[in-house]
Design an enzyme around this catalytic site. Structure first.
Site, short mmCIF file in Angstrom:
data_model
loop_
_atom_site.label_atom_id
_atom_site.label_comp_id
_atom_site.label_asym_id
_atom_site.label_seq_id
_atom_site.Cartn_x
_atom_site.Cartn_y
_atom_site.Cartn_z
N ASP A 132 47.07 34.92 100.22
CA ASP A 132 47.17 36.22 99.56
C ASP A 132 47.07 37.33 100.61
OD1 ASP A 132 47.16 34.83 97.17
OD2 ASP A 132 45.00 35.03 96.92
N1 URA Z 1 43.37 30.48 97.35
C1 URA Z 1 43.44 31.77 96.96
O1 URA Z 1 43.00 32.14 95.89
N2 URA Z 1 44.04 32.63 97.80
C2 URA Z 1 44.52 32.30 99.02
O2 URA Z 1 45.02 33.15 99.75
C3 URA Z 1 44.41 30.96 99.40
C4 URA Z 1 43.84 30.06 98.55
#
Ligand code: URA
Length: 230
Positions: free
Chosen positions: A101
């Site tokens: 993310d």
């Molecule tokens: N899980 C998440 O919620 N976000 C990420 O960026 C990676 C794994």
């Protein structure tokens, strides 16, 4: 490999530019000009372009320490693409093996090897991913037990596979999972009544984020690191 493809893969030229330079007589094989784009190169042959020896680039494998506010996309959107941080030819051929993310930091693996990337991301391969997680509320024993058992995420048919949980403090844990569902870590903690406020990926399989890489820095993987993903 066809000569135009060879030129394309060993220089920054596009396929049509490669065809053009070949027809212009600027490409030699073992000191003889070759004007056919369809000419088949063979192992050990010396190919020159404008007098310089060129060789086909191998597949590329990169680790990047992703900073916050860069997105795992090949193009900029509201936030810049993390490819802005990498200097490499033909970046459009590279992709991210397991996205993070925008607000997640840490280990991003980038490659142009589709099969290798599949090994990282395919749920069948159960490649482990280790995250350091900062939480809004104190983690409870019940939440830990649920995570270890396999939490049921909203809108998923099956519960998650059991996770490994290491408690660092009341509000910080190291979580290791072997799947890569959308927003998985955040959804896992939401499912046990908590909220992720910081998320940092430290490891994928046996590949650990190189501690010498500051946020935004990258390096090529070693051959051993590449091989370790099996
Ligand atoms: N899980 C998440 O919620 N976000 C990420 O960026 C990676 C794994």
């Amino acid at each position: 490999m066809r000569l135009d493809k060879y030129i394309c893969e060993s220089t920054t030229l596009t396929r049509s530019q490669a065809k053009k330079v070949i027809s212009q007589g600027r490409v030699k094989s073992d000191d003889k000009i070759v004007r056919s784009s369809a000419y088949k190169t063979s192992e050990g042959e010396e190919i020159r372009f404008d007098g310089d020896i060129i060789s086909v680039r191998g597949l590329r494998y990169i680790m990047l320490n992703k900073p916050q506010d860069f997105i795992c996309s090949n193009v900029d959107e509201q936030l810049p693409s993390l490819f802005n941080l990498i200097e490499a030819d033909k970046k459009e051929q590279l992709f991210i093996a397991g996205r993070l993310d925008a607000d997640t930091t840490g280990l991003a693996l980038i490659t142009d090897d589709g099969q290798w990337s599949h090994k990282v991301t395919s749920p069948r391969n159960k490649c482990k991913k280790r995250y350091r997680v900062g939480l809004d509320a104190v983690i409870t024993d019940e939440a830990i037990a649920q995570l270890k058992e396999g939490v049921q995420l909203n809108a998923e048919p099956q519960p998650c596979l059991p996770a490994e949980v290491e408690i660092i403090s009341d509000t910080e844990v190291v979580l290791t999972i072997s799947e890569g569902k959308y927003h998985q870590v955040k959804r896992m903690f939401a499912a046990v009544g908590n909220l992720v406020i910081e998320l940092h990926r430290e490891q994928i399989g046996d590949i650990e984020l190189d501690a010498s890489l500051a946020p935004g820095e990258w390096r090529y993987l070693t051959a051993a690191e590449v091989k370790s993903i099996g």
